[in-house]
Design a protein around this motif. Structure first.
Motif, short mmCIF file in Angstrom:
data_model
loop_
_atom_site.label_atom_id
_atom_site.label_comp_id
_atom_site.label_asym_id
_atom_site.label_seq_id
_atom_site.Cartn_x
_atom_site.Cartn_y
_atom_site.Cartn_z
N SER A 192 5.51 7.07 5.98
CA SER A 192 3.83 6.64 5.17
C SER A 192 3.22 5.74 4.28
O SER A 192 2.78 4.69 4.55
CB SER A 192 3.36 7.82 4.93
OG SER A 192 3.65 8.38 3.19
N ARG A 193 4.92 5.16 4.26
CA ARG A 193 4.37 3.74 3.85
C ARG A 193 6.06 3.31 3.54
O ARG A 193 7.09 3.54 3.42
CB ARG A 193 4.68 3.76 2.21
CG ARG A 193 4.62 2.31 0.82
CD ARG A 193 4.25 2.50 -0.24
NE ARG A 193 4.23 1.50 -0.96
CZ ARG A 193 5.46 1.25 -1.15
NH1 ARG A 193 6.79 1.52 -1.20
NH2 ARG A 193 5.39 -0.22 -1.91
N VAL A 203 -1.05 -6.37 1.93
CA VAL A 203 -0.61 -4.17 1.76
C VAL A 203 -1.42 -4.03 3.19
O VAL A 203 -2.21 -4.43 3.17
CB VAL A 203 -1.07 -3.68 1.19
CG1 VAL A 203 -1.12 -2.15 1.06
CG2 VAL A 203 -0.78 -3.95 -0.17
N ASP A 233 3.69 -4.62 2.28
CA ASP A 233 3.87 -3.24 2.08
C ASP A 233 2.69 -2.30 3.75
O ASP A 233 1.52 -2.41 3.81
CB ASP A 233 3.12 -2.48 1.27
CG ASP A 233 3.90 -2.79 -0.19
OD1 ASP A 233 5.33 -2.03 0.23
OD2 ASP A 233 3.61 -2.56 -1.26
N ILE A 235 1.12 0.51 4.94
CA ILE A 235 0.84 1.77 5.25
C ILE A 235 0.56 2.26 6.25
O ILE A 235 -0.23 2.29 6.93
CB ILE A 235 -0.41 1.67 4.25
CG1 ILE A 235 0.11 0.46 3.33
CG2 ILE A 235 -0.67 3.04 3.44
CD1 ILE A 235 0.57 1.41 1.94
#
Ligand code: SF4
Ligand code: SF4
Length: 449
Positions: A192-193, A203, A233, A235
């Motif tokens: 999930s990340r 992000v 990042d 997500i």
């Protein structure tokens, strides 16, 4: 859908010049005015003036690919997307409201009848499409018997016979277009990340999509790796559903709105700077949330506008971000296919080309009819298999003429459609997503798959 006055204003922009006609794939196929953008605008105007939606008019609307090549060609800036969207809603509503008699199940009846050839069998097929494709879990469950058929060669035997097409043209098309299986490793869900490599620059949320996640999980994995390598990042919310693209582009407005709200809420919770989408049709639909929900209450209109503003196609996002990860050489000649929902609907043509040309050793060539739809167009190749097949064959011929051993595109539907059409011509040309090519270059590995 726009109200009638707004639609009239949009339709009034058309000056009937006909510049859009040569760009329209269905006009290229049939040379019929009513299968051109200008003809369809004329039909919309007639209906706005009170004319009945006839079966013939519905058929001309159904035959439209929604490729939006006409919008790129139009010098008057006619927002054809809004007109065909309304026409699809009318057609879909009429389909669902028509009585059994009106649907042609017995003689008699009056008013709307579905397009010629529409029958109980085709309505079942339509219902099957829309209860399957927007649901990744159901789609995944369906792949088990499909894989078995592929392993035993039953799929090829069935596809060669006319039995599936006799049961339903949709089933025949689905069997022909079914992609090869994915390995268990590829099918494993992404975390999930995925943390940024090196200094974090953004992000981002990532849409995994329905068809993309089930049939092309390696594209999603490549997308996440590229984004992480570029300092993001990533997500990837669990339990993602459909973004609503198939429903929105098929006139199923209420269904599309429900999918849109769910998707908006999910990415709001993720708290990301941007939502990156690697499927042209999905990205285009998510950028349309603002219009889809503009009259919704309870704050949804504002939330939809905010979300549409955050959505970026992968190539668009990477171009804005600028490269950070070094590229390794990838010595290959590749042709690039513009997915209509990227080039015409989102006007993104330069960014993917720039990203690909920046790869050392990669030589990019153009497909001669780059602006013309390959016939995939969401579920068009399932619902209009004959026209889609002809457009696919023409596209495959154009791709073949480039001499490139690799075709790059950014939409799962286009990948399936063109890969099938190339295989039909006996052409051994690999098809890859832009993300896979960038990923291979960044990792210094050959292209796989
Ligand atoms: S849609 Fe645009 S290009 Fe086509 S006839 Fe109307 S004004 Fe001309
Ligand atoms: S969307 Fe495509 S198929 Fe439909 S009228 Fe425009 S160019 Fe023709």
């Amino acid at each position: 859908m726009q109200d009638e006055n707004a639609l009239r204003e949009v339709a009034k922009d058309c000056v009937h010049c006909g510049f859009c006609l040569p760009a329209c794939p269905t006009y290229q196929l049939w040379a019929e005015e009513m299968d051109s953008p200008r003809g369809r605008i004329y039909l919309v105007n007639q209906i706005l003036d009170g004319a009945e939606l006839t079966a013939a008019a519905a058929e001309h609307f159904d035959r439209c690919l929604g490729c939006m090549a006409c919008m790129t060609a139009c010098p008057s800036g006619v927002q054809y997307d809004q007109l065909i969207e309304a026409a699809r809603v009318w057609t879909e509503e009429a389909r669902s409201e028509a009585s059994p008699q009106e649907r042609g199940e017995s003689e008699g009846g009056s008013g709307f009848r579905p397009p010629r050839g529409s029958s109980a069998r085709d309505r079942i097929a339509r219902a099957a499409i829309f209860s399957l494709f927007p649901y990744p879990r159901r789609l995944r469950a369906m792949t088990a018997p499909l894989r078995l058929a592929q392993r035993t060669g039953l799929d090829r035997r069935l596809a060669r016979s006319d039995l599936p097409a006799r049961v339903s043209p949709v089933l025949g098309a689905a069997l022909r277009l079914a992609p090869p299986g994915v390995s268990a490793a590829e099918a494993r869900p992404l975390p999930s990340r995925v943390p940024a490599l090196g200094t974090r620059r953004a992000v981002v949320g990532m849409l995994t999509g329905c068809v993309q996640s089930v049939f092309f999980p390696r594209v999603n994995a490549a997308t996440a790796r590229v984004l992480a390598a570029e300092g993001c990042d990533v997500i990837i919310p669990r339990g993602q559903g459909c973004c609503g693209a198939l429903s929105l582009h098929s006139g199923r407005e209420a269904e599309a709105s429900a999918f849109a709200r769910r998707t908006i809420a999910m990415f709001e919770q993720a708290g990301v700077d941007a939502v990156v989408v690697n499927s042209a049709g999905c990205g285009s639909a998510m950028k349309e949330y603002e219009r889809l929900l503009r009259d919704a209450d309870g704050g949804w209109a504002e939330r939809a506008a905010e979300m549409s503003g955050r959505v970026r196609d992968l190539a668009e996002f990477l171009a804005e971000l600028g490269p950070a990860a070094p590229r390794h050489p990838l010595p290959v000649t590749a042709a690039y296919h513009d997915a209509c929902h990227l080039s015409h609907a989102q006007r993104i043509t330069r960014q993917p080309r720039d990203l690909l040309r920046a790869i050392p050793g990669l030589s990019l060539v153009e497909v001669p009819d780059a602006g013309t739809c390959c016939g995939s167009a969401g579920v068009y190749n399932l619902l209009q298999p004959a026209a889609a097949s002809e457009l696919g064959a023409r596209k495959a011929e154009s791709v073949q003429s480039t001499g490139a051993p690799l075709l790059i595109t950014a939409n799962p539907g286009c990948s399936l459609q063109i890969a099938f059409a190339l295989a039909e011509r006996g052409q051994d040309i690999a098809v890859a997503h832009t993300a896979e090519v960038l990923d291979a270059s960044i990792r210094g590995r050959p292209l796989s798959g």
